[in-house]
Design a protein around this motif. Structure first.
Motif: not given
Length: 195
Positions: A99-105, A130-139, A176-178
């Motif tokens: 959630x934290x990472x999604x908010x930063x994106x 930065x977005x590309x780096x953060x998205x690496x952690x997101x499903x 549910x969307x996590x």
């Protein structure tokens, strides 16, 4: 670990986790294996955050490689996680980190429009990196059809009928969307269903 045979001839390994005050028993009977939880703990309370560990390792690697952009981006996420843990006195779990990472994106995507207007190509490039780096952690993000199914399930589970029930539907759908869907998109779809 302590190995022993009990009266039933079962080989057992006992692990006591002092930090969580949890006793876990691994049982082996004639080649079969199973985990026994003497106390009713949720799995989330037992296993530490794998994502937090990955962030730490990536931060260390970025420092070694002198990759300032990745180091600063990962450090920002870790700082947010540590702050929440300090405020709540609880360990942050993977779904919360997502959630934290999604908010930063989302924040960075929203700021792109302003930088594009001002023609700051250097900042636009940095934010996209930065977005590309953060998205690496997101499903992988959910499709609109998948989000609709989640919202439908959330409505059924919560018994929502009108727009007044939107809050509890949003809460259930977000869980549910996590972190795999934009909250704005979820919000719009929930409003469609609860007209």
């Amino acid at each position: 670990f302590k190995d022993y045979f009990n009266e039933k001839g079962e080989s057992e390994e006992i692990w006591s986790c002092k930090k969580k005050k949890i006793l876990i028993i691994h049982k082996s009977v004639r080649g079969s294996h199973s985990w026994v939880w003497p106390f009713k703990f949720k799995l989330k309370e037992v296993f530490y955050s794998m994502l937090k560990e990955k962030l730490l390792q990536d931060f260390k690697e970025a420092m070694k490689e002198k990759n300032e952009l990745k180091k600063n981006t990962v450090m920002m996420v870790r700082a947010a996680v540590l702050q929440i843990e300090k405020d709540t006195q609880k360990e942050v779990l993977d779904d919360q980190i997502l959630e934290i990472i999604a908010k930063e994106v989302k924040k960075r995507k929203e700021s792109l429009a302003d930088y594009e207007k001002s023609g700051r190509e250097d900042l636009i490039r940095q934010i996209n990196d930065e977005i590309a780096i953060l998205k690496e952690y997101l499903p992988e993000e959910l499709s609109e059809e998948e989000i609709r199914k989640i919202v439908e399930e959330a409505i059924k589970e919560t018994g929502a009928e009108t727009i007044k029930d939107m809050g509890k539907v949003m809460q259930a759908a977000k869980a549910k969307s996590a972190g795999r869907a934009d909250n704005k998109v979820i919000n719009e779809i929930v409003r469609e269903f609860l007209k």
